[in-house]
Enzyme design. Sequence first.
Site: not given
Length: 431
Positions: A14, A105, A205
């Site tokens: 990411v 998360k 999540k």
Amino acid sequence: MKKIYLGLLGFGNVGSGVVKILRARQSLLRKKLGCDLVLKKVCDKDLVSKRAVCLSRDILISDANQILNDPQIDIVIELIGGIHPAKEYVMQALNKGKYVVTAHKALLAEHGKEIFDLAKEHGKMIYFEASVGAGIPIIRSLKEGLAADRFSRIFGILNGTSNFVLTSMSERKVNFSQALAQAQKYGFAERKPSLDIQGIDSLHKLIVLVYLCFGKLVNLNDIFVDGIEHISLLDVIYGEELGYQIKLLAIAQKEGHELELRVHPTLIPVEHLLAQVKGINNAIYVSSDLAGDLLFFGPGAGSAAAASGVISDLQNAALDLQAGLFRRKIFPIEDNSIKRLRQIDQTQSRYYIRFMVVDRPGVLAAISGILAKFDISIASVTQKERKRAKVVPIVMIVHEVMEKNLRMALKRIERLDVVKQRPVAIRIEQI
Ligand SMILES: NC(=O)c1ccc[n+]([C@@H]2O[C@H](COP(=O)([O-])OP(=O)(O)OC[C@H]3O[C@@H](n4cnc5c(N)ncnc54)[C@H](OP(=O)(O)O)[C@@H]3O)[C@@H](O)[C@H]2O)c1
């Protein structure tokens, strides 16, 4: 033009996507924000491996303190994963008066209270759009888009790896291990995929979504979770014959003063939109009193998709910073009408059940007799593969039953000498 300085922790999948977008969309972001986002430092443990994008030696560093202690850096982007030292870095950044963007998360689910409390104490915001659904703008929608809505239900497919595996089992008719191996080959599952396939990632999540919808940070040990590793190809096939697809769902629903939270494989009717969500895609259903029923859909993972969520946070942080909104309060408000979590034993559901039994007269009567004792009524029953084997599957759909009763009945049935394997029971969701 004003410059806003960024420090990035984690130059992995990411992180490198974020660097790429900051470079490629620099002029677009400048026009939108009226300021320059300047990536001052990028920290990673590994300074040697080749990445999707190159960074000069003066930017790429291995000591996170050079970011956390740099007074010029306004926004810290945490993308290293793992609880420690990510938690300490986030807390340190907030203590130093920086805005924090994260996609983590697990960190928010496990230590959200401490982190959000600290952010509030310092009058800072923490942004976490990519933590659920990668680039799907679900966090912003719940927090800001549905500003005055009251939520009754949020549920969906929150883990791309599990969904890829289940899709593969259904489309290629392979077993769980083969489907997982394929996901690993394509880079859709990690070498150690337990967090994904055991439902833990979906649980993290769900906790983030519940916080946004109901203002409660629920302890993860208080939520029922079951993964997909025990799902067999037989159940995928029999489920399809009955008109269902198996999906790993994370579910939060409010009923009266109770909140029901659970993560588990679920049979959903093939005609339902969620049954059409394939591969690494995610989909989230939201039911609210004003906007009605909403569906958010898109890739739930991937460098570009997750980086898109991070960039949207950077935009928000940069705008807040420029406006001097140090006390902007968009923290969720607790829904005080919720008095307790409903225990999993008390939940009700229809069920698909598969028994593996000796093919002998009277077996069905013995099983249905026990089910009747526990108030469980059968909606349909099929006996499979007779003549071909001595141990044959009996597949049943039962009407809505209290979880506690079903468990007790199955335990009793498992003890019958004609039953050769632990019965498989999968919830059928009424959606
Ligand atoms: N990948 C996705 O599609 C996706 C989607 C949404 C959210 N996220 C979240 O985004 C975060 C990053 O995920 P990712 O897929 O980019 O992970 P990743 O590819 O493993 O990248 C993390 C990078 O941080 C480095 N790192 C680990 N600990 C460090 C430390 N103490 N100091 C400096 N660098 C450190 C890692 O180095 P080593 O490899 O040497 O350990 C790695 O290069 C996670 O919280 C993840 O849950 C990911």
